[in-house]
Design a protein around this motif. Structure first.
Motif, mmCIF file in Angstrom:
data_model
loop_
_atom_site.group_PDB
_atom_site.id
_atom_site.type_symbol
_atom_site.label_atom_id
_atom_site.label_comp_id
_atom_site.label_asym_id
_atom_site.label_seq_id
_atom_site.Cartn_x
_atom_site.Cartn_y
_atom_site.Cartn_z
ATOM 1 N N GLN A 14 0.832 -1.201 0.000
ATOM 2 C CA GLN A 14 0.000 0.000 0.000
ATOM 3 C C GLN A 14 0.871 1.257 0.000
ATOM 4 O O GLN A 14 0.621 2.211 -0.730
ATOM 5 N N ARG A 15 1.895 1.239 0.814
ATOM 6 C CA ARG A 15 2.802 2.398 0.928
ATOM 7 C C ARG A 15 3.542 2.646 -0.382
ATOM 8 O O ARG A 15 3.661 3.778 -0.830
ATOM 9 N N GLN A 35 -3.062 5.674 0.808
ATOM 10 C CA GLN A 35 -3.181 5.877 2.242
ATOM 11 C C GLN A 35 -3.372 4.510 2.896
ATOM 12 O O GLN A 35 -3.988 3.607 2.308
ATOM 13 N N ASP A 75 -4.673 1.414 4.540
ATOM 14 C CA ASP A 75 -5.986 0.816 4.746
ATOM 15 C C ASP A 75 -5.791 -0.326 5.741
ATOM 16 O O ASP A 75 -5.535 -1.477 5.359
#
Length: 164
Positions: free
Chosen positions: A36-37, A42, A44
């Motif tokens: 995700q990063r 953002q 989750d």
């Protein structure tokens, strides 16, 4: 750091199953958060918790039992035996694990069609895994350890060097 590693090693020897579950959940969750990063999204955390849930309830347990069964069925570390275990894992274990992950995630996400992600993503995930996991499973993660019969030390494994 060394003290932490020793404590983890002791725990894994004394309680291999729960340690395995915790390590799988930590690794999968960390991987999800990192992905995700890296995508610039953002965080989750609900998604990361779902990944941890699927991992702790299925993947860690499945892999613990499955790899134990493979080791009992095909004991040893001879090149032919290692390759047989990797082949069995990739042909039987990997499809089960990939399928369970996508279906489990869809259930936890509350999707109407719990098989849609599996249908859309299975082959890409499975084929990507085939390019990575056999090398990691066969030793130290190098081509040399994955295919030991390419090494020539005295007698070739292809010609039938004795199994240990």
């Amino acid at each position: 750091m060394a003290g932490w590693w020793r404590a983890l090693s002791r725990a894994a020897r004394r309680h291999p199953w729960p340690t395995n579950v915790l390590l799988y959940a930590a690794l999968f969750s960390s991987g999800d958060a990192l992905q995700q990063r890296l995508r610039g999204a953002q965080a989750d955390w609900r998604q990361t918790r779902r990944v941890a849930t699927v991992t702790a309830t299925f993947h860690a347990n499945f892999n613990y039992v499955w790899l134990g069964l493979l080791e009992r069925a095909l004991p040893g570390r001879a090149p032919r035996t290692v390759l047989a275990k990797v082949l069995c894992d990739q042909v039987v274990g990997a499809p089960v694990a990939v399928s369970a992950f996508y279906v489990g995630m869809s259930i936890l996400q509350g999707k109407d069609d719990i098989f849609l992600d599996l249908k859309q993503k299975f082959w890409n995930t499975y084929m990507s895994g085939l390019m990575y996991w056999p090398f990691v499973q066969s030793g130290d993660g190098t081509f040399k350890s994955a295919l030991p019969f390419f090494q020539t030390k005295g007698s070739s494994a292809i010609k039938g060097s004795p199994e240990k």
